[in-house]
Design a protein around this motif. Structure first.
Motif, PDB file in Angstrom:
ATOM      1  N   LEU A  31     -12.835  37.942  63.198  1.00  0.00           N
ATOM      2  CA  LEU A  31     -11.631  37.184  63.583  1.00  0.00           C
ATOM      3  C   LEU A  31     -12.026  36.111  64.587  1.00  0.00           C
ATOM      4  O   LEU A  31     -12.514  36.432  65.677  1.00  0.00           O
ATOM      5  CB  LEU A  31     -10.600  38.133  64.219  1.00  0.00           C
ATOM      6  N   SER A  53     -15.913  39.685  56.057  1.00  0.00           N
ATOM      7  CA  SER A  53     -14.619  39.043  55.775  1.00  0.00           C
ATOM      8  C   SER A  53     -14.258  38.193  56.973  1.00  0.00           C
ATOM      9  O   SER A  53     -14.099  38.731  58.085  1.00  0.00           O
ATOM     10  CB  SER A  53     -13.510  40.066  55.606  1.00  0.00           C
ATOM     11  N   VAL A  55     -11.629  35.865  59.045  1.00  0.00           N
ATOM     12  CA  VAL A  55     -10.196  35.578  59.211  1.00  0.00           C
ATOM     13  C   VAL A  55     -10.057  34.587  60.350  1.00  0.00           C
ATOM     14  O   VAL A  55     -10.535  34.840  61.459  1.00  0.00           O
ATOM     15  CB  VAL A  55      -9.398  36.857  59.567  1.00  0.00           C
ATOM     16  N   LEU A  68      -4.218  43.173  60.773  1.00  0.00           N
ATOM     17  CA  LEU A  68      -5.638  43.354  60.440  1.00  0.00           C
ATOM     18  C   LEU A  68      -6.087  44.786  60.726  1.00  0.00           C
ATOM     19  O   LEU A  68      -6.811  45.397  59.929  1.00  0.00           O
ATOM     20  CB  LEU A  68      -6.509  42.409  61.288  1.00  0.00           C
TER      21      LEU A  68
END
Ligand code: NAD
Ligand code: DAU
Length: 359
Positions: A31, A53, A55, A68
Motif C-alpha cells: 500500500l 499486489s 494498491v 484491505l
C-alpha cells in the motif's frame, strides 16, 4: 498467509519488498500513496509476480485500509510509509504531520479494529512493525556514547519530531490496547533506488552531470551509515523473533563525516566513471565539492548502539561502508534510465497514466 507493507514503493520499502520476495514465498500487499518519493519503476521486476499486489492509497484512509485488511487478512504489517526528507520538513512541515502523525494514528486505529476481530492463533501471532529512525534521539556530541534504546527522545527537526510522535503513538497502542507492536529505529541508509534528494544519490547524480556537490556547513557532521539490504534483513529478523512491545536500534557502527562520505564517493567515481568519460572537464570529482549554508537545526552526530538486536537476534551488517558504497555507485551507473526518469519526472507520468493524476 501474507504481509501488508506500507510505503513499499519508496527507497527502503521497495528494497524490502524485492528482498522479501527473493527470500520468501509469502505474498505482499503493498500500500503506497505514490507521493513524489514513491516510484513503481523500482518494482518493475515484479510486474508479473503474482505474489506482489500493489494498491495505491493513503495509510490514513481507514475505509481503504479496513477493506484491505478484511480482504487479505495479513499476519503482519510493516509500516514504512512516511515523509522522510529533513530538508523538505523544514520548508513545509504540514505533510509530515499529516502522514507521519495523523496517518500513523489512523493506521493504528484500522489495525486495532482488525486485530480485535482476530481470534486464537491468528490473534496471538499477529504483529505490527513500525519502521523509525535514529533521529528521534536528537544529536550527540563527538565523545558521547552511541544512542541506546533507553536514550530519551529529543527530536530537533519537524521530520524527527513527527517520527517521534508516531513512535509514541505506536507504543501507546501497545500499552493501552495490547496491540502487538515492534519498533525499529535505524541510522542513515544508502543503496539502490534512493531518491536523489538524499546526500549519497544526490552527489552521484550531480557529479556525473558536472554539478557542484553541496556540503552543508563545515561538512563535519557525523552519520552512521548502513547499507539498505542490511536494514531490510534486520527488519525481517525483528518481525520473526522480536519481543512484542520492544524497540530495536539498528545501525552500521560506521560513523563517517559527510565530507569523508562525499570524498570517498568521488574517489570511487573517479575509478569507475572517470570525469572525462562523462565530459566533465576535471581530473577528479572532488573538485566539485562546494561548502554551502548549513541546514537549520542541523544535528551534529548520530550513532547507534545496535548491541540489543545483535545479541537478541544474531543480526550483523554484511556490508562495510566501502563495499556498500561501491555497490551503490555501481548500481547508479548501471541504472541510469531509472535516474533519468526520476530527474525528468517521467516516472510520474507513468504513474499518472497507470493510476490517474493527482498524486
Ligand atoms: P521514502 O521517502 O523513500 O519513501 C516513503 C514512501 O512512503 C514513498 O513510497 C511514499 O509514496 C510513501 N508514502 C508517503 N506518504 C504516504 C501515505 N500517507 N500513505 C501511504 N504511503 C505513503 O522513505 P524511505 O527512505 O524509504 O524511508 C522509509 C521509512 O524508513 C520511513 O518511515 C523513514 O522514516 C524510515 N527511515 C529511513 C531511513 C533512511 O535513511 N532513509 C533511516 C531510518 C528510518
Ligand atoms: O538518520 C536516519 C535518517 O537519515 C532518516 O530518518 C531520514 O529519513 C533520511 O533522510 C536521513 O536523514 P539525513 O538528514 O541524515 O539524510 P540526508 O541524506 O538528507 O543528509 C545526510 C547528511 O548530509 C546530513 O548531515 C545533511 C548533509 N547534506 C545533505 C544534503 C542533501 C549535505 O551536506 N548536503 C546535501 O545536499
Amino acid at each position: 498467509m501474507s504481509i501488508l507493507v506500507t510505503g513499499g514503493a519508496g527507497f527502503i520499502g521497495a528494497n524490502f519488498v524485492l528482498d522479501w520476495l527473493a527470500r520468501h514465498d509469502e505474498p505482499i500487499i503493498n500500500l503506497d500513496k505514490l507521493t513524489y518519493a514513491g516510484n513503481l519503476e523500482s518494482l518493475v521486476s515484479l510486474k508479473r509476480d503474482v505474489r506482489h499486489s500493489f494498491v495505491r492509497g493513503d495509510i490514513g484512509d481507514t475505509a481503504l485500509v479496513g477493506n484491505l485488511l478484511a480482504e487479505h487478512r495479513p499476519r503482519a504489517i510493516i509500516n514504512f510509509a512516511a515523509e522522510s526528507h529533513v530538508d523538505r520538513s523544514i520548508h513545509g512541515p504540514g505533510e509530515f504531520i499529516q502522514t507521519n502523525v495523523v496517518g500513523t494514528f489512523h493506521l493504528l486505529e484500522s489495525v486495532r479494529a482488525y486485530w480485535d476481530g482476530l481470534a486464537g492463533d491468528a490473534k496471538e501471532r499477529f504483529r505490527l512493525l513500525h519502521v523509525s529512525t535514529d533521529e528521534v534521539y536528537g544529536s550527540l556530541t563527538n565523545d558521547a556514547p552511541a544512542f541506546s534504546e533507553t536514550n530519551r527522545y529529543e527530536p530537533n527537526s519537524p521530520y524527527s519530531a513527527s517520527k517521534a510522535a508516531s513512535d509514541h503513538l505506536v507504543r501507546a497502542y501497545h500499552q493501552t490496547y495490547g496491540l502487538p507492536v515492534l519498533t525499529t529505529n535505524c541510522s542513515n541508509n544508502y543503496g539502490p533506488y534512493q531518491f536523489p534528494e538524499k546526500l549519497i544519490p544526490l552527489c552521484i547524480v550531480n557529479a556525473l552531470a558536472g554539478k557542484s556537490l553541496p556540503m552543508y556547513g563545515d561538512g563535519l557532521q557525523v552519520r552512521d551509515w548502513l547499507y539498505v539490504a542490511d536494514h531490510c534483513r534486520a527488519i525481517d529478523l525483528v518481525l520473526q523473533g522480536g519481543l512484542v512491545g520492544e524497540t530495536y536500534n539498528i545501525g552500521g557502527r560506521s560513523e563517517k563525516t559527510n565530507l569523508h562520505v562525499v570524498q570517498t564517493l568521488c574517489d570511487i567515481l573517479d575509478e569507475l566513471a572517470p570525469p572525462a568519460s562523462y565530459h566533465v572537464p576535471l581530473t577528479t570529482y572532488r573538485s566539485l565539492i562546494t561548502f554551502v549554508k548549513d541546514r537549520p537545526g542541523h544535528d551534529r552526530r548520530y550513532a547507534m548502539d545496535a548491541s540489543k538486536v545483535e545479541r537478541a537476534l544474531g543480526w550483523k551488517p554484511l556490508e562495510t561502508f566501502e563495499s556498500g558504497l561501491r555497490k551503490t555507485v555501481t548500481w547508479y551507473l548501471d541504472n541510469q534510465r531509472w535516474v533519468a526518469n526520476v530527474a525528468s519526472g517521467a516516472y510520474r507520468s507513468w504513474i499518472d497514466q497507470q493510476y490517474g493524476a493527482g498524486a
